[in-house]
Every structure is written in C-alpha cells, then in structure tokens.
Design a protein around this motif. Structure first.
Motif: not given
Length: 92
Positions: A4-6, A19-21, A80-89
C-alpha cells in the motif's frame, strides 16, 4: 498485489497525473471519461514510463469519492494490481 502507498490523482484540463507515478517516471496522459449522468462518472487513463513499463487506472467518481483499480505492467512483463479509494480535494 503490491505494498500500500498514498497517492494523489490529478484530473486537470483533460490530463491525468499520479503524484506517485511521476516519481517512477510515468508521464502525464490523456484520460477517457464518461460523465454524462452528472452524479457518477467513470474514467480510464494509461501512462507510460521509459524505465517502469505502463500503468492503467480505471475508476468511478461519485459525489466527491473515487475508487478503482490500477494495473501496473512492469518493464519485465510482470503485472501488479492495486485497488484504491479516496476523496476529492480541489486544492491542487
């Protein structure tokens, strides 16, 4: 599949960035979206890196929330597969 990463995903003037990419060399890219319903939209974006391969983000945006998957096909062909979730900013 990966640790996991932000991250911060940015949709601005028809372009998508992670940003991470960016730290891994993934370029800003166009994204395709379907936002006809107004409340819920879907998108797909594929970015490439000269050293790290390609990453494809797909997701759903709804009422300030985002969720989806990211498939990273590394330069060696492994995925490598990731799932993500977040909120709008809106500050970026």
């Amino acid at each position: 599949g990966g640790k996991p990463y932000k991250d911060v995903l940015v949709f601005k003037t028809g372009k998508f960035t992670s940003d991470h990419g960016k730290k891994l060399g993934f370029d800003e890219t166009d994204y395709e979206g379907d936002f006809r319903g107004g409340q819920i939209g879907t998108f797909t974006a594929t970015a490439k890196s000269k050293k790290e391969g390609a990453a494809k983000w797909t997701g759903t945006l709804a009422t300030g929330q985002i969720q989806g998957t990211m498939a990273w096909t590394k330069a060696d062909g492994s995925v490598v597969n990731y799932t993500y979730m977040g909120t709008r900013n809106d500050t970026k």
